[in-house]
Design an enzyme around this catalytic site. Structure first.
Site, short mmCIF file in Angstrom:
data_model
loop_
_atom_site.label_atom_id
_atom_site.label_comp_id
_atom_site.label_asym_id
_atom_site.label_seq_id
_atom_site.Cartn_x
_atom_site.Cartn_y
_atom_site.Cartn_z
N CYS A 164 72.97 69.00 42.14
CA CYS A 164 74.37 69.21 41.77
C CYS A 164 75.03 67.85 41.51
O CYS A 164 74.63 66.84 42.09
CB CYS A 164 75.06 69.94 42.91
SG CYS A 164 76.84 69.98 42.77
N CYS A 217 40.36 70.78 27.93
CA CYS A 217 40.17 72.21 27.63
C CYS A 217 41.44 73.02 27.92
O CYS A 217 41.51 74.20 27.58
CB CYS A 217 39.02 72.76 28.47
SG CYS A 217 39.32 72.69 30.25
N CYS A 253 32.83 60.33 47.58
CA CYS A 253 33.60 59.89 46.40
C CYS A 253 33.65 58.36 46.32
O CYS A 253 33.50 57.78 45.25
CB CYS A 253 35.02 60.45 46.45
SG CYS A 253 35.04 62.25 46.32
N CYS A 280 24.52 23.56 35.08
CA CYS A 280 24.39 22.15 34.70
C CYS A 280 25.50 21.37 35.41
O CYS A 280 26.65 21.80 35.40
CB CYS A 280 24.55 22.04 33.19
SG CYS A 280 24.89 20.36 32.63
N CYS A 293 8.19 20.97 34.62
CA CYS A 293 8.46 20.39 35.94
C CYS A 293 9.90 20.58 36.36
O CYS A 293 10.68 21.22 35.66
CB CYS A 293 8.10 18.91 35.93
SG CYS A 293 9.24 17.96 34.91
N CYS A 308 17.54 20.84 43.46
CA CYS A 308 18.83 20.74 44.15
C CYS A 308 20.02 20.85 43.21
O CYS A 308 21.15 20.97 43.66
CB CYS A 308 18.92 19.42 44.90
SG CYS A 308 19.08 18.01 43.79
#
Lengths: 591, 157
Positions: A164, A217, A253, A280, A293, A308
Site C-alpha cells: 500500500c 523446454c 554436488c 627461465c 645435459c 636448481c
C-alpha cells in the site's frame, strides 16, 4: 567380505521365481502397493493447477480469499507446511500481519456518498469518490495514483508484493485491483503482472525448479520430499535437482562441481608445466628439457642449470658448469615439485578411469540399435524362446551401472584426497575406507564388463541352448550389478559420508530402476475453466467461509482427461495464457 | 510528468504556508525548474550539529511521488550515514522504504531525525561509524562539532 565372483555356479539363482521378478523389472509386485512418482513435471498449462493446489489448502484451512492465500504463500516461499506451522505456533493475527495480509469486513468501512469529493493524499487533488479505491487496509487514494504506483512497482520487478502507498503500511495490495487498474492503461503490464504472480510458484519455491535444459523446454519440476534427488524431465534431460547440473550420484554436488571445474579448466595443464618444465631465470618462460645435459638454454639466450634453475655461464665440461655449483638441497622447491607430480598422477589415474567408463557408456548407448536388430532377428526364428525382455532389462541395467561406476571415480578422488576431507580422517582410517571402497568398485567393474560382454555377444546366431545360457548370465549379472550398486551407495552413505562431521555432502539415493521420470501434472483446472459456463462457479463468500468446488465424478482422474483438456485449452487460446482468474471468476458481488 | 508537477506545485504552496510553523526547515524551489529544490535545515539541538545550518540539494524525478527524490548534503558534515565527499545520504525512506505519502518537507524532517540519531551499522562514512561503534562518543562529537563549525556556521568578521 564375501566374494561375489567365485565359480560360475555362484552366478545362478536357483529359484526360478526370482528370475521372473528380475526379468520383468518394471512389473510391480502385486502385494506391494505401487507408489506413484514423487516428482511432477509442471508445464506451462499445468502451472496454474499446481499453484491452485497449494492455494486451495490454505484457503480451506484459513477461510481466505485467493489473493490473500497467495500473499501468505509468497511470503512463506510456497512452503505450505511452514505456513501452517507458523499459524499453529504464533496465531492467525501474527501470521497475517507478518505477511501483510489485512482481512477486513467491508461492511465496517464507512462508505462515502457517491461522487462526493475526496482529497487524495498522494496527488493532493480533490477526486470524486467513485474514482478512488480503498484497499483492504482501509487506505484510500485516487485510481490514477494507485495505477502509477502499480506501474512503477511492476516495472521494478516487485509485482509479487506490491505494498500500500500509505507510510508504514505493510498491507499487500489486492491483485484483482492491481490487475483491474493496470489493464485499463497498460494491458501488456497487466499480463506481465499475471506472469510474475504465476511464475512466483517456481521462482520462490524451494520444492520447484526450472528444468535446466538448453534450449529451455519450458517445464519446471516439483519434488515432494527429498531435495537431493535426480530427476528426468519429460524433455528427456536427466539432472540433479539440488545443483541443476547433470545427474552425478554417487558424487555429492560439491564434489561434482569441483571435478567438472578441474576437468574444464587448465589446472592440470598448470600441474604438468610445474612437473615437466622450469622457468627461465631471465624471461621466466617455462622451458622443457628435451634431452642432453643439465645446462639448458632458453630461447631468450639465457643459460641455466636444470637441477636448481639458477642462471649460469654458457661454458661447461663433463663435470661442471661455468660459474655455478648446485649441490645444495632446496627442500621446499623439491617438495612442491614432488607434490605436484604426485597430485598430477593421482588425478590422471582417476580421470582416465572416469573417462574410460564415460566413453564406454557412450559406445554402449549406440549398442541399443544393434541389440534391437539382434532381438528382432531372434524373435523371427522358430524357437521356444519368444520373450527377449531380458535383453532390454540387461541393457538398461548396464547403462545404470556404468553411470554409477563412472561417477564413483570422481567421488573416490575427493573422498580419499586431501582437498575436502584432510582433517576428517586419520591416514589409517582413510586407507581402510579406501580399500573397502575400491574392493566394491572393483567387483562392480568386473561384473559390469561381464554384462557388457554377454550383451554384445551375437546371440542372434546362437542355438537355443546357447541363448538360454546367455539369458541366464545376463539375468544373473543384472541382479548382481544391481546389488553391488546398492551396496556401494550404502557404503558411501553410511561408512564414508555418514561418518563425516560436515553434513554438506549429500547424495541422491540409489534407485534400482534408474533415475525417476517425473510424471506430468494434469492441467485439470484449465479443463474446469473451459466448462465454467456449464458447471458450477467458484464462490468466495465475504464472511470467509470455505470455498467449495464441485466436480463431476472421475474428473481429471485419468491421464487421458488431463491430456485432452490441455489440447482443448490450447485450441481455445487458454493454454499459454496466464489468467489467474481461472477457474471461473470469483464472485465478489456481495463483498 | 503532469501529475508530478501538480503535486510539486501543491507542495510549494504548502511550504509557503508552513514557513512560520516550522522554523527549522527552509525549502526553496529553483526559479526555472520545479524539479530542483534546495533546503536549509538547522542542526538539531543537543547534538554536535547544533547551531549549524546545512544545505541540502533535492533532485526530484519525473515519477515523483511514486519514486523518491535524490537528496544530498551540499554542506560538509561528519556523520556516519552521510558520504563525506559527495554528501550522499543513507536513509531507508530515500531508497526501499519510500512511500508516495512522504513530502519534501517530511523528508527534511526525517534527515534532521537522522542527524540526531545516527545509524553506525550502515555507514557511508566509515571513520565516523567506527568511532560510534567502538563507543568513542567523545571523539565523534568533537569531530562532528569541528566540521559543523568549519562548514555549517557563518564566518565571523
Amino acid at each position: 567380505m564375501e566374494d561375489c565372483l567365485g565359480s560360475d555356479e555362484e552366478y545362478y539363482y536357483s529359484d526360478q521365481d526370482s528370475l521372473d521378478v528380475i526379468e520383468n523389472e518394471d512389473s510391480d509386485l502385486p502385494w506391494i502397493l505401487p507408489k506413484g512418482p514423487t516428482t511432477k513435471v509442471i508445464t506451462k498449462e499445468s502451472l496454474l493447477t499446481a499453484q491452485k493446489e497449494d492455494l486451495r489448502r490454505v484457503m480451506d484451512l484459513l477461510f481466505l480469499r485467493e489473493h490473500h492465500a497467495r500473499t501468505l504463500l509468497i511470503h512463506h516461499r510456497w512452503d505450505v507446511e511452514k505456513l501452517f506451522a507458523v499459524y499453529v505456533e504464533k496465531g492467525k493475527s501474527w501470521l497475517f500481519a507478518e505477511a501483510g495480509v489485512t482481512v477486513v469486513d467491508h461492511q465496517d468501512l464507512d462508505p462515502s456518498p457517491p461522487n462526493s469529493p475526496v482529497m487524495c493524499a498522494i496527488c493532493m487533488e480533490d477526486v470524486p469518490s467513485n474514482e478512488t479505491t480503498k484497499m483492504d487496509c482501509g487506505h484510500c487514494f485516487c485510481n490514477s495514483c494507485w495505477t502509477g504506483h502499480f506501474v512503477v512497482k511492476i516495472n521494478e520487478g516487485q509485482s509479487k508484493r506490491i505494498r500500500c502507498m500509505a507510510h508504514k503500511c505493510n498491507a499487500i495490495c489486492d491483485e484483482a485491483v492491481v490487475r483491474n487498474l493496470v489493464s485499463k492503461r497498460h494491458p501488456q503490464l497487466a499480463e506481465k503482472f499475471d506472469r510474475f504472480l504465476l511464475e512466483s510458484y517456481i521462482e520462490d519455491n524451494k520444492r520447484v525448479k526450472w528444468c535446466p535444459s538448453t534450449p529451455h523446454c519450458g517445464n519446471a519440476i516439483r519434488v515432494e520430499d527429498d531435495q537431493f534427488c535426480e530427476i528426468e524431465c519429460s524433455c528427456g534431460l536427466q539432472f540433479c535437482f539440488s545443483c541443476l547440473l547433470q545427474a552425478h550420484s554417487p558424487c555429492s554436488c560439491l564434489m561434482w562441481e569441483l571435478w567438472a571445474k578441474k576437468c574444464r579448466d587448465e589446472s592440470e595443464t598448470v600441474n604438468w608445466i610445474t612437473v615437466h618444465t622450469k622457468p627461465c631465470p631471465k624471461c621466466h618462460k617455462p622451458v622443457e628439457k628435451n634431452g642432453g645435459c643439465n645446462l639448458v638454454s632458453c630461447i631468450c639466450g639465457q643459460a641455466f642449470c636444470w637441477l636448481c634453475g639458477g642462471a649460469t655461464g654458457r661454458d661447461h665440461t663433463w663435470s661442471s658448469i661455468a660459474g655455478h655449483s648446485c649441490g645444495r638441497y632446496k627442500e621446499d622447491k623439491e617438495k612442491n615439485a614432488e607434490r605436484a607430480k604426485r597430485d598430477l598422477y593421482r588425478y590422471m589415474h582417476y580421470h582416465n578411469r572416469y573417462k574410460a567408463h564415460t566413453d564406454s557408456f557412450k559406445l554402449e548407448s549406440n549398442l541399443k540399435e544393434s541389440i534391437q536388430k539382434k532381438v528382432s532377428i531372434s524373435e523371427e526364428k522358430d524357437s521356444n524362446l519368444r520373450d527377449f525382455s531380458w535383453v532390454n532389462n540387461g541393457l538398461s541395467r548396464l547403462f545404470r551401472s556404468r553411470r554409477v561406476l563412472s561417477y564413483s571415480y570422481p567421488f573416490a578422488f575427493y573422498m580419499f584426497g586431501e582437498e575436502l576431507f584432510k582433517d576428517e580422517m586419520t591416514e589409517e582410517e582413510r586407507e581402510i575406507k579406501q580399500n573397502l571402497f575400491e574392493d566394491q568398485q572393483q567387483q562392480l567393474e568386473e561384473n559390469v564388463e561381464k554384462l557388457s560382454k554377454f550383451l554384445e555377444s551375437p546371440f542372434d546366431q546362437y542355438n537355443e541352448n546357447e541363448v538360454m545360457d546367455v539369458r541366464m548370465q545376463v539375468i544373473n549379472l543384472s541382479a548382481i550389478t544391481d546389488t553391488l550398486c546398492q551396496k556401494m551407495y550404502d557404503c558411501i552413505e553410511t561408512d564414508l559420508l555418514g561418518s563425516l562431521q560436515l553434513g554438506i555432502h549429500n547424495i541422491a539415493p540409489y534407485k534400482s530402476k534408474g533415475i525417476e521420470k517425473a510424471s506430468e501434472l494434469p492441467a485439470s483446472w484449465v479443463n474446469n475453466a473451459n466448462n465454467a459456463g456449464k458447471g458450477p462457479a467458484l464462490h468466495c463468500g465475504t464472511s470467509g467461509g470455505s470455498t467449495e468446488l464441485e466436480q463431476p465424478s472421475g474428473f481429471g482422474s485419468s491421464e487421458e482427461s488431463g491430456y485432452s483438456s490441455r489440447k482443448r485449452a490450447r485450441k481455445e487460446g487458454l493454454g499459454g495464457g496466464f489468467d489467474l482468474n481461472l477457474p471461473a471468476e470469483v464472485d465478489r458481488s456481495d463483498s | 510528468m503532469q501529475a508530478s508537477r501538480a503535486r510539486l506545485f501543491k507542495e510549494y504552496k504548502e511550504v509557503q504556508r508552513e514557513k512560520v510553523a516550522d522554523p527549522d526547515i527552509q525549502l526553496v524551489c529553483d526559479d526555472t525548474n520545479i524539479f530542483k529544490w534546495t533546503a536549509l535545515i538547522k542542526g538539531p539541538s543537543e547534538t554536535p550539529f547544533e547551531g549549524g545550518i546545512f544545505q541540502l540539494a533535492f533532485a526530484v524525478p519525473e515519477q515523483y511521488p511514486l519514486q523518491p527524490p535524490q537528496v544530498r548534503f551540499l554542506t560538509k558534515i561528519f556523520h556516519p550515514n552521510v558520504h563525506f565527499k559527495t554528501g550522499e545520504i543513507c536513509l531507508d525512506i530515500l531508497k526501499n522504504a519510500w512511500s508516495p505519502a512522504w513530502t519534501l518537507q517530511s523528508v527534511c524532517r526525517a534527515i534532521i531525525a537522522l542527524m540526531a540519531h545516527p545509524e553506525p551499522d550502515s555507514p557511508l562514512n566509515c571513520d565516523s561509524g567506527n568511532l560510534l561503534r567502538s563507543g568513542d562518543f567523545r571523539g565523534y562529537n568533537s569531530m562532528a562539532r569541528m566540521y559543523t563549525r568549519l562548514a555549517a556556521m557563518p564566518k565571523k568578521g
